[in-house]
Scaffold this active site. Structure first.
Site, PDB file in Angstrom:
ATOM      1  N   ASP A 451      39.390  74.792 -12.224  1.00  0.00           N
ATOM      2  CA  ASP A 451      38.130  74.857 -12.965  1.00  0.00           C
ATOM      3  C   ASP A 451      37.132  73.896 -12.317  1.00  0.00           C
ATOM      4  OD1 ASP A 451      36.032  74.767 -14.754  1.00  0.00           O
ATOM      5  OD2 ASP A 451      37.307  74.776 -16.529  1.00  0.00           O
ATOM      6  N   HIS A 549      25.481  64.406  10.575  1.00  0.00           N
ATOM      7  CA  HIS A 549      24.906  65.406   9.674  1.00  0.00           C
ATOM      8  C   HIS A 549      23.812  66.217  10.373  1.00  0.00           C
ATOM      9  CE1 HIS A 549      26.490  65.181   5.514  1.00  0.00           C
ATOM     10  NE2 HIS A 549      27.014  64.068   5.971  1.00  0.00           N
TER      11      HIS A 549
END
Length: 564
Positions: A451, A549
């Site tokens: 979940d 990044h």
């Protein structure tokens, strides 16, 4: 009714897959198309005819009453007027009356649908009114499968004659229902769903289990990192993410841990919780029940009632908190290889029914009073734990730090203190004394069918670093008190997520030791977080974060051209 048990003859599913619904320009013929005049002119004529002949007949009957002429004696003109009145009344009733009656049926259908929604779920009222109506007409109107008839069903859904949520049940074909719902949604909203995949997914696998009213599925790439050397075993970890650098960074962490001899993990606790809230006429009565529940001599009785709910649920303990006349009871139990929310909830219901025999003045306000605490940051989970409480550690050698991570022990220890400990304290963090634990937790959760919302408490983590072996090596650990995972139930049964669990060797329930698969998955999550923390902290310490990044998390493609 479960459509997989079969449907009536008029609603049999097609043995073959149907082609996509034709575009909007190829709509089927309607009854109004056969009228010699436009629909608004036809309605105006019948309105005028109805009120004109009604007025004419009322005048004629008034004259007959004044002249003492029997009303049953009619002239030819009066007979024609009566027939015209009846004909226009039938037309107007058929055109407006049915829709008026159906408006009440729509309201009843909407209320029934809302009652079926699980706790915490919300149905958008505007969309619901557009896509739902009484299923009574649908039983007669849904024909056999064909592209023309699919087009007709789309039209019926748009007009509210067939409820969108009932398409699977009415058609007996989940994929065809998704295609029809999808086309109806595009026409209602006027917005295209192109790019949202339809084919390549087993919609039967989510029926009445994972998702309601599907219109497609979202693609998330799954990368692998590893091997993770944990407790003497190697694991290749699947990670579903759209964040560049995440898998690569975690993989670098795995490399460093492997080169240093691996990591070790320990399960501290294993228990899912549910905390109902009850109210009494007085605070003293609430305290009386608190003392009763916390009395060790009563535990076996409560456990006997609780354990009736499942072959795997075993009550571990109950903690009570009083707030005025209200009592919160936090039940904790083992749940085997399931995450266990439904399991513990059923056990709690059994105990509440038992308690109510001796406490008839107890008013059960809710099965969940938020002391659980589920899908939200809470100190009780940080302190007491929920699900699996895991600690994972490793000693990273000095040469590995320099070669793989391009940093050193002293720099990492100082950064961890100032960032993860002091910085998080300044921010008032609750369970967030780490660099990016939720990144790794979310990626593994999505890949393995957990979940995703439980990432909130499952990412509670404190990362510790200190110099060992005369300052030559780095001891790093992560302590995660509430990792909520399961290997059975929910999204774990879907094909893609099941494959990822199989890759880790934890698919399904353990036949040898119940609960061992879910506990192993929790340690793998913690080991992966350990690697992610080590790699990110090293990137920040060495000044590589922005550069990496920009290299891996920035696209040089023209997005507009790619989309077209």
């Amino acid at each position: 009714m479960d459509v997989r048990r079969g449907t009536s003859k008029s609603l049999k599913p097609s043995p073959t897959e149907q082609p996509p619904i034709p575009p909007e320009s190829t709509t089927s013929a309607k009854a109004s198309d056969a009228l010699p005049l436009p629909l608004y002119l036809t309605n105006a004529i019948f309105f005028t005819l109805f009120f004109s002949v009604a007025y004419y007949l009322l005048l004629r009957w008034r004259d007959k009453i004044r002249n003492s002429i029997p009303l049953h004696i009619v002239t030819f003109s009066e007979l024609a007027a009566i027939l015209s009145l009846i004909a226009s009344f039938i037309y107007l009733l058929g055109f407006f009356g049915i829709d008026f009656v159906q408006s009440f049926i729509v309201r009843a259908s909407n209320e029934a649908w809302d009652l079926d929604v699980d706790d915490g779920d919300v149905v958008d009222d505007h969309r619901h009114r557009l896509l739902t109506c009484s299923p009574s007409i649908a039983d007669r109107l849904i024909p056999a499968v064909s592209s023309d008839e699919d087009e007709e069903i789309v039209d019926l859904v748009i007009r509210g004659r067939i409820p969108s949520y009932a398409l699977e049940e009415k058609l007996g074909d989940c994929k065809r229902a998704v295609r029809i719902r999808r086309e109806a949604l595009q026409r209602i909203t006027g917005r295209s769903l192109q790019g949202l995949p339809l084919d390549g997914f087993d919609y039967n696998s989510i029926l009445k289990q994972c998702c309601e009213m599907p219109v497609g599925y979202v693609q998330i790439p799954v990368g692998i990192a590893g091997p993770l050397l944990l407790d003497g075993f190697e694991y290749t970890v699947p990670m579903a993410t759209t964040e560049g650098c995440l898998v690569a960074s975690t993989n670098r962490g795995f490399k460093g841990i492997y080169a240093s001899g691996g990591a070790t993990s320990t399960i501290l606790r294993d228990g899912m919780t549910r905390a109902p809230v009850v109210r009494f006429p007085s605070a003293s009565r609430a305290c009386h029940l608190k003392f009763f529940i916390e009395d060790p001599s009563n535990f076996q009785t409560l456990a006997h009632e609780f354990n009736k709910s499942s072959n795997f649920a075993r009550l571990q303990g109950v903690q009570c908190s009083v707030a005025g006349k209200n009592l919160y009871m936090r039940f904790s139990c083992s749940t085997g290889d399931a995450m266990g929310m439904n399991m513990v909830s059923k056990g709690v219901e059994n105990v509440l029914k038992y308690i109510q025999r001796d406490y008839p003045d107890m008013d059960v306000i809710g099965i969940s009073g938020n002391l659980c605490s589920d899908k939200k940051p809470a100190a009780v989970n940080w302190i007491e734990g929920r699900g699996k409480s895991v600690v994972c550690e490793a000693i990273i050698k000095e040469e590995v730090l320099k070669k793989v991570f391009r940093t050193n022990v002293a720099t990492l220890v100082e950064l961890n203190m100032l960032k993860n400990l002091a910085g998080s304290a300044v921010a008032g963090a609750l369970g967030g004394f780490n660099a990016h634990a939720s990144n790794i937790v979310s990626a593994i959760f999505i890949a393995t069918g957990q979940d995703p919302a439980q990432n909130v408490e499952s990412s509670h983590c404190i990362t510790m670093m200190e110099a060992v072996n005369d300052g030559q090596d780095l001891h790093i650990s992560v302590t995660m008190p509430s990792i909520e995972v399961g290997t059975v139930g929910g999204g774990t049964q879907l094909a893609s997520q099941s494959a990822c669990l199989n890759l880790l060797g934890v698919k399904g329930a353990s036949k040898v030791l119940p609960g061992s698969n879910s506990r192993l998955l929790a340690t793998i999550v913690a080991g992966s977080v350990l690697a992610g923390e080590l790699s990110l902290m090293a990137a920040i310490a060495s000044g590589q974060l922005v550069k990496s990044h920009m290299k891996y998390n920035r696209s040089s493609k023209d997005v507009c051209k790619v989309a077209s």
